[in-house]
Design an enzyme around this catalytic site. Structure first.
Site, PDB file in Angstrom:
ATOM      1  N   HIS A 137      -0.565   1.489  -4.316  1.00 38.87           N
ATOM      2  CA  HIS A 137      -1.588   0.469  -4.504  1.00 38.87           C
ATOM      3  C   HIS A 137      -2.992   0.969  -4.197  1.00 38.87           C
ATOM      4  O   HIS A 137      -3.950   0.209  -4.328  1.00 38.87           O
ATOM      5  CB  HIS A 137      -1.277  -0.730  -3.613  1.00 38.87           C
ATOM      6  CG  HIS A 137      -1.292  -0.403  -2.136  1.00 38.87           C
ATOM      7  ND1 HIS A 137      -0.399   0.471  -1.566  1.00 38.87           N
ATOM      8  CD2 HIS A 137      -2.092  -0.822  -1.138  1.00 38.87           C
ATOM      9  CE1 HIS A 137      -0.649   0.564  -0.268  1.00 38.87           C
ATOM     10  NE2 HIS A 137      -1.675  -0.205   0.016  1.00 38.87           N
ATOM     11  N   CYS A 138      -3.153   2.229  -3.795  1.00 38.81           N
ATOM     12  CA  CYS A 138      -4.472   2.711  -3.387  1.00 38.81           C
ATOM     13  C   CYS A 138      -4.951   3.933  -4.162  1.00 38.81           C
ATOM     14  O   CYS A 138      -5.954   3.872  -4.870  1.00 38.81           O
ATOM     15  CB  CYS A 138      -4.478   3.043  -1.889  1.00 38.81           C
ATOM     16  SG  CYS A 138      -4.489   1.600  -0.818  1.00 38.81           S
ATOM     17  N   ILE A 139      -4.241   5.045  -4.006  1.00 36.30           N
ATOM     18  CA  ILE A 139      -4.776   6.316  -4.495  1.00 36.30           C
ATOM     19  C   ILE A 139      -5.029   6.339  -6.000  1.00 36.30           C
ATOM     20  O   ILE A 139      -6.070   6.829  -6.432  1.00 36.30           O
ATOM     21  CB  ILE A 139      -3.864   7.490  -4.060  1.00 36.30           C
ATOM     22  CG1 ILE A 139      -3.808   7.554  -2.532  1.00 36.30           C
ATOM     23  CG2 ILE A 139      -4.405   8.811  -4.603  1.00 36.30           C
ATOM     24  CD1 ILE A 139      -2.881   8.619  -2.004  1.00 36.30           C
ATOM     25  N   ILE A 187      -5.782   3.894  -7.853  1.00 36.34           N
ATOM     26  CA  ILE A 187      -6.607   2.742  -8.238  1.00 36.34           C
ATOM     27  C   ILE A 187      -8.015   2.817  -7.669  1.00 36.34           C
ATOM     28  O   ILE A 187      -9.008   2.612  -8.371  1.00 36.34           O
ATOM     29  CB  ILE A 187      -5.913   1.440  -7.790  1.00 36.34           C
ATOM     30  CG1 ILE A 187      -4.627   1.240  -8.609  1.00 36.34           C
ATOM     31  CG2 ILE A 187      -6.837   0.227  -7.948  1.00 36.34           C
ATOM     32  CD1 ILE A 187      -3.787   0.067  -8.177  1.00 36.34           C
ATOM     33  N   ASP A 188      -8.117   3.133  -6.379  1.00 31.44           N
ATOM     34  CA  ASP A 188      -9.409   3.071  -5.698  1.00 31.44           C
ATOM     35  C   ASP A 188     -10.514   3.914  -6.342  1.00 31.44           C
ATOM     36  O   ASP A 188     -11.663   3.464  -6.431  1.00 31.44           O
ATOM     37  CB  ASP A 188      -9.243   3.479  -4.230  1.00 31.44           C
ATOM     38  CG  ASP A 188      -8.360   2.504  -3.459  1.00 31.44           C
ATOM     39  OD1 ASP A 188      -7.879   1.538  -4.085  1.00 31.44           O
ATOM     40  OD2 ASP A 188      -8.145   2.716  -2.263  1.00 31.44           O
TER      41      ASP A 188
END
Length: 444
Positions: free
Chosen positions: A284-286, A288-289
């Site tokens: 959910h982070c790498i 997308i961010d």
């Protein structure tokens, strides 16, 4: 503003600070996912009364019955929180009016086609705040987003809709989530919190709250600094993962063991940080961010060359894995087993997992494809088909031409692979030298 009004506002601020200091504040956490759920439990553990909000009524019922939907959160911890009567779960957003502090922990995905920010969940959370919020509440956003979101999407909307002033009638801050699913080394309280408010008062109140939850806080001068710090953390990882993935692919063609190269470089006590290659970037982070930062920068006509190049490399990685797996067996109809469908070891989280891309690509190229994951019994591929986890036994494994080790869960007994017939394509370097003697083994 006259003197009497100023005094009233100061009394409201002082009351909220007193509620925080005495743990009498009621904390509402919007979103009972991988971020909000552990945060809510930690707040209960620290003595607060907490309402966990989620619009998914099935999830609410599950949690209220004492069942955790997150693999690395012990159900006993949830049941203990429920037993204290200081934790309740609700899908009724009207209960926001009963809270003194609201923490928004909702998803912030990307539009998959355009790779642009999708703030639908934040907008929905703010709609609920506008409908049910009250004066002198502290509203904190933890969801990852681009700089300017807290001010424009939350503070300014609240001001306009509720006719309240930021920093006097209500308080808004941003503090990025730093939860690392599956990492048992760091509890919520161990991870320092970056805090940036819309006003100085907002920062002070949010800092006071987090000081009662975590061991260390790092106040910054604005919400925009805090928002950008989160994006930098994961963009840094995304770019370095791309570098090591490119090195891995080139080393394979040069007949050089990338894992031995990494271990050798890692002996340097300074100037080098170890990154490992893998079959793709998920979670959910790498993945997308970096695109939240890219989007806001590009809106201003700024360039993001490293992010663009890293995206090209990392996006190609799952396809390179499926292509190489196909080349390992010289036959027309190949059968392939993926070991692990989660994006990360020891979690039951398949979000943005490269396993989905790899399986979909293999199937499109005519391969019979299955997967095994001890934590994920069923997955839905991007094109809509459903797959179920198969047993991890020698009898099952011998049915395949290639086994791709995708996710290196600790609960998997890799020794079962010894003396089996398929080629083992180990993308995580989990097969030890001892196992390698009895395997047809290849790595990235």
């Amino acid at each position: 503003m006259n003197t009497v009004t100023k005094e009233i506002h100061n009394l409201g601020q002082e009351r909220l600070l007193k509620l925080i200091e005495t743990k009498q504040a009621v904390v509402g956490v919007l979103g009972m996912g991988y971020v909000g759920f552990p945060l809510a439990l930690e707040c209960v553990n620290k003595g607060y009364h907490v309402i966990g909000f989620d619009k998914n009524s099935e999830k609410v019922s599950l949690l209220a019955a004492g069942h955790s939907h997150i693999n690395d959160i012990d159900e006993n911890k949830l049941k203990e929180a429920l037993h204290t009567k200081r934790f309740q779960v609700s899908d009724n957003m009207a209960s926001i009016q009963d809270c003194d502090i609201i923490v928004i922990c909702v998803p912030t995905p990307l539009d998959k086609k355009e790779k642009i920010p999708d703030l639908t969940y934040i907008d929905s959370a703010v709609d609920s705040m506008i409908a049910y919020g009250k004066t002198n509440q502290l509203l904190i956003l933890e969801s990852t987003t681009y700089p300017g979101t807290t001010k424009k999407k939350i503070a300014e909307r609240m001001e306009a809709s509720r006719q309240m002033n930021i920093g006097t009638d209500f308080f808004t801050a941003y503090s990025p989530e730093r939860i690392d699913p599956g990492n048992i080394q760091y509890e919520v309280s161990d991870i320092p919190k970056v805090v940036g408010g819309i006003t100085k008062t907002c920062t002070e109140l949010a800092s006071a709250f987090y000081s009662t939850i975590v061991n260390s806080i790092h106040p910054v001068t604005s919400a925009e600094v805090a928002e950008t710090a989160k994006l930098l953390e994961n963009t840094y990882r995304y770019v370095n993962i791309a570098l090591i993935n490119e090195m891995a692919l080139n080393c394979r063609e040069l007949d050089i063991d990338i894992w031995e190269v990494i271990n050798a470089a890692d002996t340097k006590p300074f100037g080098f940080q170890k990154f490992n290659p893998g079959p793709g970037v998920g979670g959910h982070c790498i993945p997308i961010d970096p695109f939240y930062f890219k989007w806001v920068a590009n809106q201003k006509g700024l360039k993001t060359k490293l992010i663009d190049l890293a995206d090209e490399i990392n996006s190609e990685m799952p396809i390179s894995v499926s292509d190489y797996a196909i080349k390992l067996v010289n036959k027309e109809k190949r059968s392939i087993l993926l070991v692990g469908a989660a994006y990360k070891k020891n979690t039951n989280d398949p979000r943005e997992s490269s396993a989905l891309t790899i399986m979909g690509d293999l199937m499109k190229k005519g391969c019979e494809t299955d997967y095994h994951d001890p934590f994920i019994g069923k997955i839905r591929l991007d094109e809509g088909s459903v797959k179920y986890s198969v047993p991890f036994t020698k009898e099952q494994i011998d049915q395949y031409d290639v086994v791709i080790i995708h996710t290196d869960h600790d609960d998997i007994d890799y020794s079962i692979l010894q003396d089996t017939s398929p080629v083992i394509f180990d993308t995580r370097n989990v097969c030890s030298d001892k196992l390698a003697d009895n395997l047809k083994l290849v790595t990235l």
